[in-house]
Design a protein around this motif. Structure first.
Motif, PDB file in Angstrom:
ATOM      1  N   ILE A   1      -6.175  15.809   5.425  1.00 32.89           N
ATOM      2  CA  ILE A   1      -6.161  16.470   4.131  1.00 32.89           C
ATOM      3  C   ILE A   1      -7.600  16.770   3.723  1.00 32.89           C
ATOM      4  CG2 ILE A   1      -5.467  16.320   1.720  1.00 32.89           C
ATOM      5  CD1 ILE A   1      -3.158  16.344   3.745  1.00 32.89           C
ATOM      6  N   THR A   2      -7.895  18.053   3.504  1.00 34.30           N
ATOM      7  CA  THR A   2      -9.252  18.449   3.133  1.00 34.30           C
ATOM      8  C   THR A   2      -9.399  18.656   1.633  1.00 34.30           C
ATOM      9  OG1 THR A   2      -8.688  20.782   3.558  1.00 34.30           O
ATOM     10  CG2 THR A   2      -9.682  19.529   5.363  1.00 34.30           C
ATOM     11  N   ASP A   3      -8.271  18.874   0.958  1.00 35.94           N
ATOM     12  CA  ASP A   3      -8.318  19.094  -0.490  1.00 35.94           C
ATOM     13  C   ASP A   3      -6.930  18.828  -1.055  1.00 35.94           C
ATOM     14  OD1 ASP A   3      -9.579  20.016  -2.987  1.00 35.94           O
ATOM     15  OD2 ASP A   3      -8.180  21.689  -2.812  1.00 35.94           O
ATOM     16  N   LEU A   4      -6.862  18.107  -2.155  1.00 35.77           N
ATOM     17  CA  LEU A   4      -5.576  17.776  -2.757  1.00 35.77           C
ATOM     18  C   LEU A   4      -5.637  18.015  -4.256  1.00 35.77           C
ATOM     19  CD1 LEU A   4      -3.366  14.738  -1.856  1.00 35.77           C
ATOM     20  CD2 LEU A   4      -3.744  15.337  -4.246  1.00 35.77           C
TER      21      LEU A   4
ATOM     22  N   GLN B   1      -5.221   6.054  -3.755  1.00 38.71           N
ATOM     23  CA  GLN B   1      -3.839   5.815  -3.342  1.00 38.71           C
ATOM     24  C   GLN B   1      -3.176   7.099  -2.840  1.00 38.71           C
ATOM     25  OE1 GLN B   1      -2.270   3.707  -6.956  1.00 38.71           O
ATOM     26  NE2 GLN B   1      -1.799   2.075  -5.511  1.00 38.71           N
ATOM     27  N   THR B   2      -3.887   7.788  -1.965  1.00 32.22           N
ATOM     28  CA  THR B   2      -3.358   9.005  -1.352  1.00 32.22           C
ATOM     29  C   THR B   2      -3.597   8.959   0.158  1.00 32.22           C
ATOM     30  OG1 THR B   2      -5.453  10.185  -1.723  1.00 32.22           O
ATOM     31  CG2 THR B   2      -3.734  10.443  -3.392  1.00 32.22           C
ATOM     32  N   ILE B   3      -2.740   9.626   0.896  1.00 32.00           N
ATOM     33  CA  ILE B   3      -2.898   9.717   2.347  1.00 32.00           C
ATOM     34  C   ILE B   3      -3.952  10.768   2.652  1.00 32.00           C
ATOM     35  CG2 ILE B   3      -1.773  10.355   4.512  1.00 32.00           C
ATOM     36  CD1 ILE B   3       0.845   9.298   3.338  1.00 32.00           C
ATOM     37  N   VAL B   4      -4.955  10.413   3.444  1.00 34.23           N
ATOM     38  CA  VAL B   4      -6.003  11.367   3.785  1.00 34.23           C
ATOM     39  C   VAL B   4      -5.912  11.822   5.239  1.00 34.23           C
ATOM     40  CG1 VAL B   4      -7.577  10.451   2.053  1.00 34.23           C
ATOM     41  CG2 VAL B   4      -7.651   9.531   4.365  1.00 34.23           C
ATOM     42  N   ARG B   5      -5.206  11.045   6.071  1.00 33.29           N
ATOM     43  CA  ARG B   5      -5.115  11.407   7.486  1.00 33.29           C
ATOM     44  C   ARG B   5      -3.882  10.754   8.109  1.00 33.29           C
ATOM     45  NH1 ARG B   5      -9.376   8.935   9.179  1.00 33.29           N
ATOM     46  NH2 ARG B   5     -10.821  10.583   8.606  1.00 33.29           N
ATOM     47  N   MET B   6      -3.254  11.500   9.011  1.00 32.45           N
ATOM     48  CA  MET B   6      -2.158  10.930   9.793  1.00 32.45           C
ATOM     49  C   MET B   6      -2.282  11.408  11.227  1.00 32.45           C
ATOM     50  SD  MET B   6       2.006  11.358   9.449  1.00 32.45           S
ATOM     51  CE  MET B   6       2.187  10.211   8.097  1.00 32.45           C
ATOM     52  N   LYS B   7      -2.209  10.488  12.161  1.00 34.80           N
ATOM     53  CA  LYS B   7      -2.255  10.830  13.578  1.00 34.80           C
ATOM     54  C   LYS B   7      -0.932  10.421  14.213  1.00 34.80           C
ATOM     55  CE  LYS B   7      -5.299  10.845  17.595  1.00 34.80           C
ATOM     56  NZ  LYS B   7      -6.651  10.508  18.096  1.00 34.80           N
ATOM     57  N   ILE B   8      -0.290  11.364  14.867  1.00 39.35           N
ATOM     58  CA  ILE B   8       1.027  11.150  15.453  1.00 39.35           C
ATOM     59  C   ILE B   8       0.916  11.125  16.973  1.00 39.35           C
ATOM     60  CG2 ILE B   8       3.345  12.120  15.704  1.00 39.35           C
ATOM     61  CD1 ILE B   8       2.931  13.352  12.900  1.00 39.35           C
ATOM     62  N   PHE B   9       1.530  10.134  17.591  1.00 42.41           N
ATOM     63  CA  PHE B   9       1.473   9.949  19.037  1.00 42.41           C
ATOM     64  C   PHE B   9       2.860  10.192  19.639  1.00 42.41           C
ATOM     65  CE2 PHE B   9      -1.865   7.531  17.129  1.00 42.41           C
ATOM     66  CZ  PHE B   9      -2.924   7.492  18.029  1.00 42.41           C
TER      67      PHE B   9
ATOM     68  N   ILE C   1       0.835  -1.207   0.000  1.00 40.40           N
ATOM     69  CA  ILE C   1       0.000   0.000   0.000  1.00 40.40           C
ATOM     70  C   ILE C   1       0.866   1.252   0.000  1.00 40.40           C
ATOM     71  CG2 ILE C   1      -1.686   1.333   1.329  1.00 40.40           C
ATOM     72  CD1 ILE C   1      -2.715  -1.418   2.399  1.00 40.40           C
ATOM     73  N   LEU C   2       1.861   1.306   0.883  1.00 42.19           N
ATOM     74  CA  LEU C   2       2.745   2.477   0.967  1.00 42.19           C
ATOM     75  C   LEU C   2       3.558   2.645  -0.314  1.00 42.19           C
ATOM     76  CD1 LEU C   2       3.967   2.048   4.650  1.00 42.19           C
ATOM     77  CD2 LEU C   2       2.375   3.772   3.790  1.00 42.19           C
ATOM     78  N   ASP C   3       3.993   1.545  -0.908  1.00 41.28           N
ATOM     79  CA  ASP C   3       4.715   1.625  -2.176  1.00 41.28           C
ATOM     80  C   ASP C   3       3.826   2.228  -3.260  1.00 41.28           C
ATOM     81  OD1 ASP C   3       7.019   0.557  -1.123  1.00 41.28           O
ATOM     82  OD2 ASP C   3       6.721  -1.457  -1.948  1.00 41.28           O
ATOM     83  N   GLY C   4       2.533   1.865  -3.244  1.00 41.60           N
ATOM     84  CA  GLY C   4       1.602   2.405  -4.224  1.00 41.60           C
ATOM     85  C   GLY C   4       1.417   3.904  -4.067  1.00 41.60           C
ATOM     86  N   VAL C   5       1.317   4.346  -2.807  1.00 43.18           N
ATOM     87  CA  VAL C   5       1.193   5.782  -2.535  1.00 43.18           C
ATOM     88  C   VAL C   5       2.453   6.508  -2.982  1.00 43.18           C
ATOM     89  CG1 VAL C   5       1.000   7.518  -0.722  1.00 43.18           C
ATOM     90  CG2 VAL C   5      -0.414   5.454  -0.631  1.00 43.18           C
ATOM     91  N   SER C   6       3.613   5.960  -2.631  1.00 42.73           N
ATOM     92  CA  SER C   6       4.888   6.577  -2.983  1.00 42.73           C
ATOM     93  C   SER C   6       5.054   6.677  -4.500  1.00 42.73           C
ATOM     94  CB  SER C   6       6.038   5.767  -2.384  1.00 42.73           C
ATOM     95  OG  SER C   6       7.286   6.317  -2.740  1.00 42.73           O
ATOM     96  N   LYS C   7       4.719   5.608  -5.206  1.00 42.86           N
ATOM     97  CA  LYS C   7       4.855   5.599  -6.662  1.00 42.86           C
ATOM     98  C   LYS C   7       3.962   6.651  -7.303  1.00 42.86           C
ATOM     99  CE  LYS C   7       4.525   2.542 -10.692  1.00 42.86           C
ATOM    100  NZ  LYS C   7       4.226   1.148 -11.157  1.00 42.86           N
TER     101      LYS C   7
END
Length: 224
Positions: free
Chosen positions: A194-197, A175-183, A37-43
């Motif tokens: 992400i609200t708009d890309l 294949q895009t990141i829509v949210r990231m939560k950091i702890f 999945i991450l490779d697909g986003v990166s590509k």
């Protein structure tokens, strides 16, 4: 919440964001399904000439789940260059020099970019950074507003880092990141949504250099 903490976390996880580590993580291996999945986003990201994304940053303190602060921002990325604009600051990088401008004090801090540095930047999201610095596993899929989201947990290989975990939600179809939560270990949590890309939008090269003439009276703190 100190602005320096917000800034550091922004560079760590922009863009787009289990208490115990998984068994896979504990033995130093990553989930091949998550990697695919991450490779697909990166590509897909690397195929873009430029990217403009609007985001919302929500900050939660360690004492509870109430949102302490919420800020809107925009990130512009072109190759290894980027610019982040928020209500109180701007962060600019041309891949050699970075400028951090604080609007409330009209001050800009200038630094040389460490090409071998471990800190996360928006431009690094265009690469397979996760293979070196993180272990990851696919937790499952959920549906939000008609979109299937794939949730991936990332944990840093370097356990001395203040950030001990990040949860990334990927739009399966786009294949895009829509949210990231950091702890963070101190209990703070930072969520980027992400609200708009806009892929391949018009992005001027002038965005990636700080022009002091456009900021009358600005104080320059040059740390190079």
């Amino acid at each position: 919440m100190k602005k320096t903490v917000i800034l550091g976390t922004l560079l760590l996880g922009l863009s787009f964001m289990s208490v115990a580590q998984s068994t896979a993580n504990s033995i130093g291996k990553s989930d091949p399904k998550a990697k695919a999945i991450l490779d697909g986003v990166s590509k897909k990201l690397q195929s873009l000439k430029s990217l403009v994304a609007n985001f919302v940053l929500k900050i939660e303190g360690g004492s509870g789940n109430n949102v302490m602060d919420s800020q809107k921002g925009t990130v512009y990325v072109k190759g290894s260059k980027y610019k982040v604009t928020m209500a109180d600051r701007e962060i600019i990088c041309d891949n050699k020099t970075s400028w951090t401008y604080s609007k409330d004090v009209n001050e800009v801090t200038v630094n040389t970019i460490d090409q071998n540095g471990q800190s996360m930047t928006p431009a690094k999201l265009f690469t397979n950074f996760y293979d070196k610095d993180y272990l990851y596993r696919l937790l499952g899929e959920t549906t939000e507003k008609g979109k299937v989201l794939q949730q991936i947990e990332l944990t840093p290989v370097d356990k001395s880092k203040n950030v001990f975990k990040a949860m990334v939600d990927v739009d399966k179809k786009a294949q895009t990141i829509v949210r990231m939560k950091i702890f963070e270990k101190n209990g703070n949590r930072f969520t980027y949504e992400i609200t708009d890309l806009k892929p391949n939008g018009a992005v001027s090269e002038s965005l990636f250099t700080f022009d002091a003439k456009k900021y009358p009276g600005v104080e320059v703190v040059d740390l190079r």
